[in-house]
Design a protein around this motif. Structure first.
Motif, PDB file in Angstrom:
ATOM      1  N   PRO A   7     -16.857 -10.106 -45.274  1.00  0.00           N
ATOM      2  CA  PRO A   7     -16.895 -10.016 -43.421  1.00  0.00           C
ATOM      3  C   PRO A   7     -18.339 -10.118 -43.468  1.00  0.00           C
ATOM      4  N   ARG A   8     -17.946 -10.890 -42.160  1.00  0.00           N
ATOM      5  CA  ARG A   8     -19.689 -10.392 -41.483  1.00  0.00           C
ATOM      6  C   ARG A   8     -19.211  -9.442 -39.803  1.00  0.00           C
ATOM      7  N   VAL A   9     -20.306  -8.815 -39.764  1.00  0.00           N
ATOM      8  CA  VAL A   9     -19.705  -7.772 -38.398  1.00  0.00           C
ATOM      9  C   VAL A   9     -21.008  -8.149 -37.655  1.00  0.00           C
ATOM     10  N   ILE A  10     -20.837  -8.186 -36.399  1.00  0.00           N
ATOM     11  CA  ILE A  10     -21.628  -8.859 -35.313  1.00  0.00           C
ATOM     12  C   ILE A  10     -21.451  -7.330 -33.902  1.00  0.00           C
ATOM     13  N   SER A  11     -22.464  -6.750 -33.846  1.00  0.00           N
ATOM     14  CA  SER A  11     -22.123  -6.025 -32.648  1.00  0.00           C
ATOM     15  C   SER A  11     -23.194  -5.771 -31.594  1.00  0.00           C
ATOM     16  N   LYS A  12     -22.373  -5.675 -30.370  1.00  0.00           N
ATOM     17  CA  LYS A  12     -23.323  -6.245 -29.007  1.00  0.00           C
ATOM     18  C   LYS A  12     -23.409  -4.729 -28.161  1.00  0.00           C
ATOM     19  N   GLU A  13     -24.246  -4.342 -27.402  1.00  0.00           N
ATOM     20  CA  GLU A  13     -23.912  -4.055 -26.827  1.00  0.00           C
ATOM     21  C   GLU A  13     -23.868  -4.314 -25.028  1.00  0.00           C
ATOM     22  N   MET A  14     -22.793  -5.268 -24.128  1.00  0.00           N
ATOM     23  CA  MET A  14     -22.926  -5.920 -23.321  1.00  0.00           C
ATOM     24  C   MET A  14     -22.223  -4.789 -22.154  1.00  0.00           C
ATOM     25  N   SER A  15     -22.914  -5.716 -20.483  1.00  0.00           N
ATOM     26  CA  SER A  15     -22.809  -4.737 -19.081  1.00  0.00           C
ATOM     27  C   SER A  15     -21.545  -4.965 -18.974  1.00  0.00           C
ATOM     28  N   LEU A  16     -20.479  -5.229 -19.148  1.00  0.00           N
ATOM     29  CA  LEU A  16     -19.516  -5.749 -18.528  1.00  0.00           C
ATOM     30  C   LEU A  16     -17.904  -4.922 -19.024  1.00  0.00           C
ATOM     31  N   VAL A  17     -16.776  -5.223 -17.414  1.00  0.00           N
ATOM     32  CA  VAL A  17     -15.850  -4.156 -17.577  1.00  0.00           C
ATOM     33  C   VAL A  17     -14.888  -4.658 -18.325  1.00  0.00           C
ATOM     34  N   PRO A  18     -13.937  -4.291 -19.323  1.00  0.00           N
ATOM     35  CA  PRO A  18     -12.811  -4.926 -19.938  1.00  0.00           C
ATOM     36  C   PRO A  18     -12.014  -5.830 -19.171  1.00  0.00           C
ATOM     37  N   ASP A  19     -11.569  -6.127 -18.027  1.00  0.00           N
ATOM     38  CA  ASP A  19     -11.383  -7.568 -17.317  1.00  0.00           C
ATOM     39  C   ASP A  19     -12.319  -8.731 -17.170  1.00  0.00           C
ATOM     40  N   GLU A  20     -13.188  -8.864 -17.246  1.00  0.00           N
ATOM     41  CA  GLU A  20     -14.229  -9.306 -17.544  1.00  0.00           C
ATOM     42  C   GLU A  20     -14.340  -9.909 -18.541  1.00  0.00           C
ATOM     43  N   PHE A  21     -14.139  -9.255 -20.238  1.00  0.00           N
ATOM     44  CA  PHE A  21     -14.546  -9.499 -21.002  1.00  0.00           C
ATOM     45  C   PHE A  21     -12.736 -10.304 -21.356  1.00  0.00           C
ATOM     46  N   ARG A  22     -11.896  -9.816 -21.254  1.00  0.00           N
ATOM     47  CA  ARG A  22     -10.542 -10.524 -20.824  1.00  0.00           C
ATOM     48  C   ARG A  22      -9.983 -11.851 -21.229  1.00  0.00           C
ATOM     49  N   PRO A  61     -20.566   5.058 -21.440  1.00  0.00           N
ATOM     50  CA  PRO A  61     -20.752   5.553 -19.856  1.00  0.00           C
ATOM     51  C   PRO A  61     -21.979   4.628 -19.386  1.00  0.00           C
ATOM     52  N   PRO A  62     -21.198   4.641 -17.459  1.00  0.00           N
ATOM     53  CA  PRO A  62     -22.566   3.487 -17.536  1.00  0.00           C
ATOM     54  C   PRO A  62     -24.160   3.185 -17.495  1.00  0.00           C
ATOM     55  N   ARG A  63     -24.225   2.716 -17.151  1.00  0.00           N
ATOM     56  CA  ARG A  63     -26.418   2.692 -17.674  1.00  0.00           C
ATOM     57  C   ARG A  63     -26.793   3.061 -16.446  1.00  0.00           C
ATOM     58  N   ARG A  64     -27.016   3.924 -15.626  1.00  0.00           N
ATOM     59  CA  ARG A  64     -27.930   4.118 -14.697  1.00  0.00           C
ATOM     60  C   ARG A  64     -29.012   3.979 -14.491  1.00  0.00           C
ATOM     61  N   ILE A  65     -29.759   3.496 -13.245  1.00  0.00           N
ATOM     62  CA  ILE A  65     -31.006   2.959 -13.359  1.00  0.00           C
ATOM     63  C   ILE A  65     -31.269   2.935 -11.902  1.00  0.00           C
ATOM     64  N   ALA A  66     -32.342   3.792 -11.336  1.00  0.00           N
ATOM     65  CA  ALA A  66     -31.816   4.216 -10.279  1.00  0.00           C
ATOM     66  C   ALA A  66     -31.184   3.932  -9.035  1.00  0.00           C
ATOM     67  N   SER A  67     -30.532   3.086  -8.236  1.00  0.00           N
ATOM     68  CA  SER A  67     -29.829   3.989  -7.899  1.00  0.00           C
ATOM     69  C   SER A  67     -28.157   2.430  -8.011  1.00  0.00           C
ATOM     70  N   ILE A  68     -28.302   2.292  -9.447  1.00  0.00           N
ATOM     71  CA  ILE A  68     -28.051   1.089  -9.556  1.00  0.00           C
ATOM     72  C   ILE A  68     -26.914   1.951 -10.860  1.00  0.00           C
ATOM     73  N   SER A  69     -25.988   1.496 -10.735  1.00  0.00           N
ATOM     74  CA  SER A  69     -25.233   1.845 -12.151  1.00  0.00           C
ATOM     75  C   SER A  69     -23.946   0.494 -12.762  1.00  0.00           C
ATOM     76  N   LEU A  70     -24.502   0.566 -14.008  1.00  0.00           N
ATOM     77  CA  LEU A  70     -23.847  -0.886 -14.910  1.00  0.00           C
ATOM     78  C   LEU A  70     -22.966  -0.969 -16.065  1.00  0.00           C
ATOM     79  N   PRO A  71     -21.856  -1.187 -16.106  1.00  0.00           N
ATOM     80  CA  PRO A  71     -20.370  -1.116 -17.042  1.00  0.00           C
ATOM     81  C   PRO A  71     -21.826  -0.869 -18.096  1.00  0.00           C
ATOM     82  N   LYS A 100     -25.209 -13.627 -18.857  1.00  0.00           N
ATOM     83  CA  LYS A 100     -25.214 -13.378 -18.064  1.00  0.00           C
ATOM     84  C   LYS A 100     -26.824 -14.655 -17.570  1.00  0.00           C
ATOM     85  N   GLY A 101     -26.488 -14.879 -16.495  1.00  0.00           N
ATOM     86  CA  GLY A 101     -27.599 -15.537 -15.336  1.00  0.00           C
ATOM     87  C   GLY A 101     -28.401 -14.091 -15.467  1.00  0.00           C
ATOM     88  N   GLY A 102     -29.830 -14.650 -15.432  1.00  0.00           N
ATOM     89  CA  GLY A 102     -31.214 -13.940 -15.278  1.00  0.00           C
ATOM     90  C   GLY A 102     -31.826 -14.461 -13.949  1.00  0.00           C
TER      91      GLY A 102
END
Length: 103
Positions: A7-22, A61-71, A100-102
Motif C-alpha cells: 500500500p502506498r500512502v500520500i500525506s498532505k497538509e492542505m488549506s481547505l475546509v471539509p465542505d470544500e474537500f467534499r 488549528p488554523p494557520r495565522r499569518i499577521a491578520s489572516i487565518s487559513l484553514p 489552488k491558484g496563486g
C-alpha cells in the motif's frame, strides 16, 4: 498493468475546509468513475479494476499569518488496492482538482 508492491500512502497538509474537500472529491470521483462512501472523516473510494483508496481527514488549528487565518487540514490517502497506472492517474487528477491558484 503493474500491481503496487505494498500500500502506498500520500500525506498532505492542505488549506481547505471539509465542505470544500467534499465538493472537489465529488468532481474527482466523477472524473475517475469512483464510488464514494463516507464515515465521518474517512472516505472509501472504489473504482474500476478493483481500485480501492481510503482518505482520512483531520482538521488542524488554523494557520495565522499577521491578520489572516487559513484553514489547515491533514489529508492522508492510502491506496489499498491499485496498479501503478491507477496510482499515477489518481495522484495526477487529485493534484489537478485540489490545486489552488496563486501568484
Amino acid at each position: 498493468m503493474t500491481a503496487l508492491e505494498k500500500p502506498r500512502v500520500i500525506s498532505k497538509e492542505m488549506s481547505l475546509v471539509p465542505d470544500e474537500f467534499r465538493r472537489q472529491l465529488a468532481r474527482l470521483a466523477e472524473r475517475l468513475t469512483l464510488a464514494v462512501e463516507r464515515e465521518q472523516n474517512r472516505y472509501h473510494l472504489t473504482g474500476p479494476d478493483s481500485l480501492r483508496v481510503c482518505i482520512d481527514l483531520e482538521q488542524l488549528p488554523p494557520r495565522r499569518i499577521a491578520s489572516i487565518s487559513l484553514p489547515v487540514m491533514q489529508v492522508r490517502i492510502e491506496f489499498l488496492d491499485a496498479t501503478s497506472e491507477q496510482f499515477a492517474e489518481f495522484k495526477h487528477c487529485f493534484d489537478l482538482y485540489f490545486r489552488k491558484g496563486g501568484g
